[in-house]
Design a protein around this motif. Structure first.
Motif, mmCIF file in Angstrom:
data_model
loop_
_atom_site.group_PDB
_atom_site.id
_atom_site.type_symbol
_atom_site.label_atom_id
_atom_site.label_comp_id
_atom_site.label_asym_id
_atom_site.label_seq_id
_atom_site.Cartn_x
_atom_site.Cartn_y
_atom_site.Cartn_z
ATOM 1 N N LEU A 39 39.319 40.559 38.781
ATOM 2 C CA LEU A 39 38.959 41.881 38.265
ATOM 3 C C LEU A 39 38.109 42.641 39.272
ATOM 4 O O LEU A 39 38.268 43.849 39.451
ATOM 5 N N TYR A 40 37.204 41.920 39.971
ATOM 6 C CA TYR A 40 36.401 42.582 41.001
ATOM 7 C C TYR A 40 37.307 43.116 42.105
ATOM 8 O O TYR A 40 37.187 44.280 42.506
ATOM 9 N N PHE A 41 38.213 42.267 42.600
ATOM 10 C CA PHE A 41 39.034 42.701 43.731
ATOM 11 C C PHE A 41 39.964 43.838 43.346
ATOM 12 O O PHE A 41 40.222 44.732 44.151
ATOM 13 N N GLN A 46 36.079 48.546 46.689
ATOM 14 C CA GLN A 46 36.348 49.825 47.343
ATOM 15 C C GLN A 46 35.037 50.548 47.549
ATOM 16 O O GLN A 46 34.142 50.487 46.696
ATOM 17 N N GLY A 47 34.881 51.226 48.676
ATOM 18 C CA GLY A 47 33.723 52.083 48.913
ATOM 19 C C GLY A 47 32.412 51.307 48.974
ATOM 20 O O GLY A 47 32.294 50.311 49.681
ATOM 21 N N GLY A 54 37.289 47.317 55.736
ATOM 22 C CA GLY A 54 38.664 47.766 55.905
ATOM 23 C C GLY A 54 39.330 48.014 54.566
ATOM 24 O O GLY A 54 38.733 47.834 53.506
ATOM 25 N N MET A 55 40.574 48.445 54.614
ATOM 26 C CA MET A 55 41.302 48.823 53.407
ATOM 27 C C MET A 55 42.354 47.790 53.019
ATOM 28 O O MET A 55 43.161 48.046 52.129
ATOM 29 N N TYR A 56 42.351 46.620 53.669
ATOM 30 C CA TYR A 56 43.429 45.658 53.436
ATOM 31 C C TYR A 56 43.469 45.184 51.988
ATOM 32 O O TYR A 56 44.518 45.201 51.349
ATOM 33 N N VAL A 57 42.331 44.773 51.434
ATOM 34 C CA VAL A 57 42.282 44.268 50.056
ATOM 35 C C VAL A 57 42.642 45.388 49.085
ATOM 36 O O VAL A 57 43.400 45.189 48.138
ATOM 37 N N VAL A 61 45.955 45.285 46.422
ATOM 38 C CA VAL A 61 45.902 45.318 44.956
ATOM 39 C C VAL A 61 46.082 46.726 44.408
ATOM 40 O O VAL A 61 45.801 46.970 43.238
ATOM 41 N N HIS A 62 46.579 47.634 45.246
ATOM 42 C CA HIS A 62 46.617 49.037 44.859
ATOM 43 C C HIS A 62 47.464 49.297 43.623
ATOM 44 O O HIS A 62 47.062 50.054 42.729
ATOM 45 N N ASP A 63 48.633 48.690 43.533
ATOM 46 C CA ASP A 63 49.494 48.910 42.368
ATOM 47 C C ASP A 63 48.833 48.376 41.097
ATOM 48 O O ASP A 63 48.941 48.987 40.032
ATOM 49 N N GLY A 64 48.155 47.232 41.204
ATOM 50 C CA GLY A 64 47.440 46.679 40.051
ATOM 51 C C GLY A 64 46.322 47.601 39.597
ATOM 52 O O GLY A 64 46.052 47.726 38.410
ATOM 53 N N ARG A 65 45.676 48.227 40.556
ATOM 54 C CA ARG A 65 44.623 49.205 40.239
ATOM 55 C C ARG A 65 45.163 50.316 39.366
ATOM 56 O O ARG A 65 44.576 50.663 38.340
#
Ligand SMILES: [Zn+2]
Length: 73
Positions: A39-41, A46-47, A54-57, A61-65
């Protein structure tokens, strides 16, 4: 006519064995910690709350977000 006739209704039935709470509790806590980490990831990596530079993580998980309705962009 002395042949044994297979009747499924006469076969022994396996009974479920209850799992004691004392044995189950450590796995419940472990699973809960893994879910909190996920849930944290998904939700907060972010931010200002980001632990991994970096923006890798975030991209991973962007679609899950978006699926879970976390604010993103
Ligand atoms: Zn997004």
């Amino acid at each position: 006519m002395n042949e044994a006739i297979f009747d499924p209704a006469n076969q022994p039935v396996a009974q479920p064995t209850p799992i004691p709470l004392r044995e189950l509790l450590p796995w419940v806590v472990f699973g809960g910690l893994l879910l909190l980490l996920a849930l944290y990831f998904v939700g907060a990596e972010q931010g200002a709350t980001s632990l991994v530079p970096g923006m890798y993580v975030h991209e991973f998980v962007h679609d899950g977000r978006h699926l879970l309705g976390f604010p993103c962009h």
